[in-house]
Design an enzyme around this catalytic site. Structure first.
Site, PDB file in Angstrom:
ATOM      1  N   LYS A  45      69.165  59.872  78.446  1.00 17.19           N
ATOM      2  CA  LYS A  45      69.604  59.082  77.296  1.00 17.19           C
ATOM      3  C   LYS A  45      71.108  58.882  77.273  1.00 17.19           C
ATOM      4  O   LYS A  45      71.853  59.686  76.726  1.00 17.19           O
ATOM      5  CB  LYS A  45      69.115  59.750  76.010  1.00 17.19           C
ATOM      6  CG  LYS A  45      67.616  59.627  75.849  1.00 17.19           C
ATOM      7  CD  LYS A  45      67.151  60.190  74.530  1.00 17.19           C
ATOM      8  CE  LYS A  45      67.489  59.257  73.368  1.00 17.19           C
ATOM      9  NZ  LYS A  45      67.243  59.938  72.080  1.00 17.19           N
ATOM     10  N   GLY A  67      69.537  70.258  75.923  1.00 14.59           N
ATOM     11  CA  GLY A  67      68.261  70.972  75.867  1.00 14.59           C
ATOM     12  C   GLY A  67      67.520  70.974  77.193  1.00 14.59           C
ATOM     13  O   GLY A  67      67.080  72.028  77.670  1.00 14.59           O
ATOM     14  N   GLY A  73      73.463  67.463  70.272  1.00 16.97           N
ATOM     15  CA  GLY A  73      74.215  66.321  69.746  1.00 16.97           C
ATOM     16  C   GLY A  73      75.558  66.699  69.136  1.00 16.97           C
ATOM     17  O   GLY A  73      76.536  65.958  69.289  1.00 16.97           O
ATOM     18  N   ARG A  90      68.078  80.556  69.102  1.00 14.12           N
ATOM     19  CA  ARG A  90      68.893  80.207  67.932  1.00 14.12           C
ATOM     20  C   ARG A  90      68.876  81.281  66.855  1.00 14.12           C
ATOM     21  O   ARG A  90      69.828  81.418  66.093  1.00 14.12           O
ATOM     22  CB  ARG A  90      68.426  78.878  67.343  1.00 14.12           C
ATOM     23  CG  ARG A  90      68.940  77.700  68.131  1.00 14.12           C
ATOM     24  CD  ARG A  90      68.642  76.398  67.447  1.00 14.12           C
ATOM     25  NE  ARG A  90      69.398  75.323  68.079  1.00 14.12           N
ATOM     26  CZ  ARG A  90      69.116  74.046  67.925  1.00 14.12           C
ATOM     27  NH1 ARG A  90      68.099  73.676  67.168  1.00 14.12           N
ATOM     28  NH2 ARG A  90      69.861  73.130  68.514  1.00 14.12           N
TER      29      ARG A  90
HETATM   30  P1  ADP Z   1      69.596  66.878  78.023  1.00 15.64           P
HETATM   31  O1  ADP Z   1      68.473  67.248  77.070  1.00 15.64           O
HETATM   32  O2  ADP Z   1      69.938  68.005  78.937  1.00 15.64           O
HETATM   33  O3  ADP Z   1      70.777  66.298  77.309  1.00 15.64           O
HETATM   34  P2  ADP Z   1      68.388  64.315  78.579  1.00 15.64           P
HETATM   35  O4  ADP Z   1      67.481  64.510  77.415  1.00 15.64           O
HETATM   36  O5  ADP Z   1      69.398  63.251  78.504  1.00 15.64           O
HETATM   37  O6  ADP Z   1      69.065  65.714  78.998  1.00 15.64           O
HETATM   38  O7  ADP Z   1      67.514  63.954  79.873  1.00 15.64           O
HETATM   39  C1  ADP Z   1      66.631  64.855  80.482  1.00 15.64           C
HETATM   40  C2  ADP Z   1      65.516  64.128  81.144  1.00 15.64           C
HETATM   41  O8  ADP Z   1      65.987  63.116  82.002  1.00 15.64           O
HETATM   42  C3  ADP Z   1      64.740  65.055  82.043  1.00 15.64           C
HETATM   43  O9  ADP Z   1      63.597  65.474  81.401  1.00 15.64           O
HETATM   44  C4  ADP Z   1      64.463  64.226  83.309  1.00 15.64           C
HETATM   45  O10 ADP Z   1      63.101  64.135  83.655  1.00 15.64           O
HETATM   46  C5  ADP Z   1      64.987  62.866  82.958  1.00 15.64           C
HETATM   47  N1  ADP Z   1      65.570  62.187  84.132  1.00 15.64           N
HETATM   48  C6  ADP Z   1      66.533  62.640  84.935  1.00 15.64           C
HETATM   49  N2  ADP Z   1      66.776  61.777  85.923  1.00 15.64           N
HETATM   50  C7  ADP Z   1      65.928  60.743  85.753  1.00 15.64           C
HETATM   51  C8  ADP Z   1      65.693  59.528  86.463  1.00 15.64           C
HETATM   52  N3  ADP Z   1      66.396  59.215  87.562  1.00 15.64           N
HETATM   53  N4  ADP Z   1      64.748  58.699  85.979  1.00 15.64           N
HETATM   54  C9  ADP Z   1      64.043  59.016  84.873  1.00 15.64           C
HETATM   55  N5  ADP Z   1      64.227  60.131  84.170  1.00 15.64           N
HETATM   56  C10 ADP Z   1      65.158  60.994  84.595  1.00 15.64           C
HETATM   57 MG    MG Z   2      66.991  66.074  76.105  1.00 15.02          MG
END
Ligand code: ADP
Ligand code: MG
Length: 421
Positions: free
Chosen positions: A201, A378, A401, A40
């Protein structure tokens, strides 16, 4: 969307207040704090170098962490000023307040090309409150305002929406690139446009999920988000993670998944003119285990969801932790023909090697296409780094976000004041 561009005429020889996002991860070793990821910081360099060449006096403002309107010494921006000076070779001085006595003194003595980094905006409750007096005080330090913090542009805080009311306001180079890239995704993507959503999420992603499903030709769902879709379709998901609605205001996400499936069940995938699949796809098989931290290979079982699963005592313990090999194969075949791809969210718990195959295969497939590829999120960026493919994407968005909100079709409050009238 026509952003007001940063030009020589706008900034030459002027005092320029630049809102940056220096909310970077820090490493603490006793009392020593260092920057552990400078992505960043580096993202603002084009704008900063340009301003230096134009002989501007540069005042940088940023938040760091969540100090909740109080001075929290561990969240001081001082180590970041040090990093900018020592590692990025910028003539930066740290100012221990944000708009107070120390700031006025430093601004008075500032020379052209010199850079001041003021203390954490969020040490002041006025920042989050979008306080007009605070906005005026900060605006009075400069002649021009530049927003170079796309990742904060979804927040109606003083430094994002308040200050531009009192100063001519311009888009920083990185912010402009981010807006251009994301706009291209939602306005004229080269087809087929494939959206791949995973991660944990769904609450963060539901706006983008709905909006992008309308625009895309194909939507591939993985990660824990897929559990909402499987559940909506009546599959047993045992102990798999599904995000609970945390407040009464929240939607029931299984219900959201159900209505998306319903709404798009007659939309067909655009591939070789026609193949009889709905455009919204979720896993047809999964990798499951009793615990996501297991290191025992024998614990990881492939479950084919197209066959009925026996309800054994053993299966009751299962969590779905990755997309399975058939799903991988199907997704890879579809990805190969893409014109444009947006990917946010890992396909599984990639941090554990036993559940990393889905994410790895999808990352590889995306980066082997000739498509215009945009990566966001992230944890998704960390995964791409882990598999050494990050540099193979057309664009990597670290805006989290803010990017998801933009991809929900929403005008961000921080972008509005930067638009050409
Ligand atoms: P990002 O930061 O890329 O937007 P998220 O924060 O939504 O992604 O989610 C990332 C996390 O989701 C990862 O650390 C991973 O371990 C978890 N994850 C992915 N698939 C599953 C699953 N089937 N069950 C539980 N956790 C999961
Ligand atoms: Mg995340």
């Amino acid at each position: 969307m026509n952003l007001r561009k940063l030009t020589s005429t706008a900034v030459r020889g002027k005092r320029v207040l630049v809102r940056v996002d220096f909310n970077v991860p820090l490493d603490k070793d006793g009392s020593k704090v260092t920057v552990s990821d400078d992505t960043r910081l580096k993202a603002t360099l084009d704008t900063i170098h340009f301003l230096q060449e134009e002989g501007s006096r540069i005042i940088l403002i940023s938040h760091l962490g969540r100090p909740k309107g109080e001075v929290v010494p561990e969240l001081s921006l001082e180590p970041i000023a040090k990093y900018l000076h020592e590692k990025l070779n910028l003539p930066v001085s740290f100012v221990p307040d944000c708009g107070g006595k120390a700031t006025l003194e430093a601004v008075k003595n500032q020379q052209p090309g010199e850079i001041l980094l003021l203390e954490n905006l969020r040490f002041y409750p006025e920042e989050k409150a979008n306080d007009e007096e605070f906005a005026k005080k900060l605006a009075s330090l400069a002649d021009v305002y530049v927003n170079e913090a796309f990742s904060s542009a979804h927040r109606s805080h003083t430094s994002i929406v308040g200050i531009p009311k009192f100063l001519p306001s311009f888009a920083g180079f990185a912010l402009a690139t981010e807006v251009r890239t994301l706009t291209k995704l939602i306005s004229k993507p080269k087809k087929p446009f494939i959206v791949i959503l995973g991660g944990a999420k769904i609450s963060d992603k539901v706006g983008a999920l709905k909006y992008l499903t309308d625009l895309a030709d194909i939507v591939l769902i993985g990660g824990a988000i897929a559990n909402n879709f499987l559940s909506a379709e009546g599959f047993e998901i045992y102990r798999s993670f599904v995000e609970e609605s945390s407040t009464k205001m929240d939607a029931d996400y299984v219900e959201v998944a159900r209505s998306l499936i319903e709404e798009h069940k007659t939309d067909r995938i655009l591939k070789d003119n026609y193949i009889p699949l709905p455009k919204l796809l979720y896993p047809i098989d999964v990798v499951a285990a009793p615990e996501l931290s297991t290191t025992n290979k024998a614990d990881a079982k492939i479950i084919d969801l197209s066959h009925d699963m026996a309800d054994t005592n053993e299966s009751v313990q299962l969590q779905y932790l990755d997309i399975g090999p058939k799903t991988r194969q199907l997704y890879i075949e579809l990805i190969a023909n893409a014109g444009t791809i947006f990917w946010n969210g890992p396909m599984g718990v990639w941090e554990n090697e036993l559940f990393s195959e889905g994410t790895k295969a999808i990352a590889k497939a995306i980066t082997e296409t000739n498509a215009y590829t945009v990566l966001g999120g992230g944890d998704t960026i960390s995964a791409a780094n882990h598999f050494h493919v990050e540099h193979k994407f057309t664009y990597v968005s670290a805006a989290g976000g803010a990017a998801l909100k933009f991809l929900s079709g929403k005008m961000l409050p921080g972008i509005l004041p930067l638009l050409e009238k």
